[in-house]
Design a protein around this motif. Structure first.
Motif, PDB file in Angstrom:
ATOM      1  N   UNK A   1      -5.645   3.815  -1.722  1.00  0.00           N
ATOM      2  CA  UNK A   1      -4.734   2.840  -1.117  1.00  0.00           C
ATOM      3  C   UNK A   1      -4.763   2.870   0.407  1.00  0.00           C
ATOM      4  N   UNK A   2      -5.544   3.796   0.971  1.00  0.00           N
ATOM      5  CA  UNK A   2      -5.619   3.906   2.429  1.00  0.00           C
ATOM      6  C   UNK A   2      -6.271   2.681   3.054  1.00  0.00           C
ATOM      7  N   UNK A   3      -7.184   2.052   2.317  1.00  0.00           N
ATOM      8  CA  UNK A   3      -7.829   0.850   2.842  1.00  0.00           C
ATOM      9  C   UNK A   3      -6.815  -0.264   3.073  1.00  0.00           C
ATOM     10  N   UNK A   4      -5.749  -0.267   2.264  1.00  0.00           N
ATOM     11  CA  UNK A   4      -4.684  -1.250   2.458  1.00  0.00           C
ATOM     12  C   UNK A   4      -3.980  -1.061   3.787  1.00  0.00           C
TER      13      UNK A   4
ATOM     14  N   UNK B   1       0.828  -1.211   0.000  1.00  0.00           N
ATOM     15  CA  UNK B   1       0.000   0.000   0.000  1.00  0.00           C
ATOM     16  C   UNK B   1       0.859   1.257   0.000  1.00  0.00           C
ATOM     17  N   UNK B   2       1.933   1.248   0.813  1.00  0.00           N
ATOM     18  CA  UNK B   2       2.806   2.428   0.875  1.00  0.00           C
ATOM     19  C   UNK B   2       3.527   2.653  -0.456  1.00  0.00           C
ATOM     20  N   UNK B   3       3.902   1.571  -1.116  1.00  0.00           N
ATOM     21  CA  UNK B   3       4.535   1.706  -2.431  1.00  0.00           C
ATOM     22  C   UNK B   3       3.562   2.303  -3.447  1.00  0.00           C
ATOM     23  N   UNK B   4       2.326   1.818  -3.436  1.00  0.00           N
ATOM     24  CA  UNK B   4       1.314   2.335  -4.354  1.00  0.00           C
ATOM     25  C   UNK B   4       1.002   3.796  -4.065  1.00  0.00           C
ATOM     26  N   UNK B   5       0.996   4.169  -2.791  1.00  0.00           N
ATOM     27  CA  UNK B   5       0.766   5.562  -2.421  1.00  0.00           C
ATOM     28  C   UNK B   5       1.912   6.451  -2.898  1.00  0.00           C
ATOM     29  N   UNK B   6       3.135   5.949  -2.742  1.00  0.00           N
ATOM     30  CA  UNK B   6       4.290   6.706  -3.213  1.00  0.00           C
ATOM     31  C   UNK B   6       4.262   6.900  -4.716  1.00  0.00           C
ATOM     32  N   UNK B   7       3.860   5.856  -5.423  1.00  0.00           N
ATOM     33  CA  UNK B   7       3.751   5.953  -6.879  1.00  0.00           C
ATOM     34  C   UNK B   7       2.675   6.955  -7.274  1.00  0.00           C
ATOM     35  N   UNK B   8       1.550   6.940  -6.545  1.00  0.00           N
ATOM     36  CA  UNK B   8       0.471   7.889  -6.830  1.00  0.00           C
ATOM     37  C   UNK B   8       0.937   9.326  -6.597  1.00  0.00           C
ATOM     38  N   UNK B   9       1.649   9.543  -5.518  1.00  0.00           N
ATOM     39  CA  UNK B   9       2.161  10.899  -5.237  1.00  0.00           C
ATOM     40  C   UNK B   9       3.102  11.363  -6.339  1.00  0.00           C
ATOM     41  N   UNK B  10       3.936  10.459  -6.816  1.00  0.00           N
ATOM     42  CA  UNK B  10       4.894  10.814  -7.865  1.00  0.00           C
ATOM     43  C   UNK B  10       4.179  11.320  -9.116  1.00  0.00           C
TER      44      UNK B  10
END
Length: 204
Positions: A168-171, A151-160
């Motif tokens: 991805x917060x549900x993760x 989830x944190x990786x997906x969030x980082x990718x989204x921010x980028x």
């Protein structure tokens, strides 16, 4: 009351003395990991050399070095810790193939490399890291470290890419619940709850 106290003391002493050298060393190293990653890495490395068929000491060598690779030291020292982490991830993977816990470490180390020099390692490692987390998640969808770090990786990718991280917060919520009910035996990995809770701040 004195008799009970004496009995408890003797029982506690017997339990301590019953520990094997491996158990004592691992317990001490895990305590060090809470405050001093470098010292912990050295201790785990000594244990790994003695326990050549056991994946856990090598795993923690890698974890301790990853913990020292987020830019808190100078470029040369960071480079050295990342290379050392990779050496022990490779060793751990040999000792315990297709282990989702090890995949998480590789994903974290890849992120360290991207943070170190995104212009070189961003395109080189991003797709491989996404694939690694998806593989780990397919294998262990209820492992809290897998769920959280994916989830944190997906969030980082989204921010980028300037996208919303909310999906991805549900993760992270799922990971927190999994951490709270996780049952750990021996010295198996149990870290990650604090980092997950910290990551949830981006979801508020």
């Amino acid at each position: 009351m004195k008799t009970i106290a004496t009995t408890l003391l003797l029982l506690f002493t017997a339990l301590i003395m019953a520990q094997t050298p491996y158990e004592k060393a691992m317990g001490n190293a895990l305590e060090l990991l809470k405050t001093d990653n470098k010292a912990a890495a050295q201790q785990f490395e000594r244990i790994s050399k003695a326990e050549k068929e056991n994946w856990l000491p090598a795993y923690y060598v890698a974890l301790a070095n990853i913990n020292s690779s987020w830019g808190q030291y100078g470029p040369e020292e960071t480079l050295a810790t990342m290379k050392h982490a990779q050496e022990y991830i490779t060793l751990t993977d040999q000792l315990s193939p297709n282990n989702p816990e090890v995949m998480v470490l590789q994903g974290l180390l890849n992120t360290c490399w991207i943070n170190y020099d995104g212009s070189i390692y961003g395109m080189k490692l991003s797709a491989a890291t996404s694939a690694l987390y998806e593989k780990a998640y397919a294998m262990a969808p209820d492992n809290p470290r897998v769920v959280s770090n994916r989830a944190q990786w997906l969030m980082g990718s989204a921010r980028y890419f300037n996208k919303d991280v909310t999906p991805y917060c549900s993760g992270l919520e799922k990971a927190v619940a999994l951490f709270k009910k996780e049952t750990v035996t021996g010295f198996e990995p149990s870290w990650g709850l604090k980092g997950t809770i910290d990551a949830q701040k981006d979801c508020q």
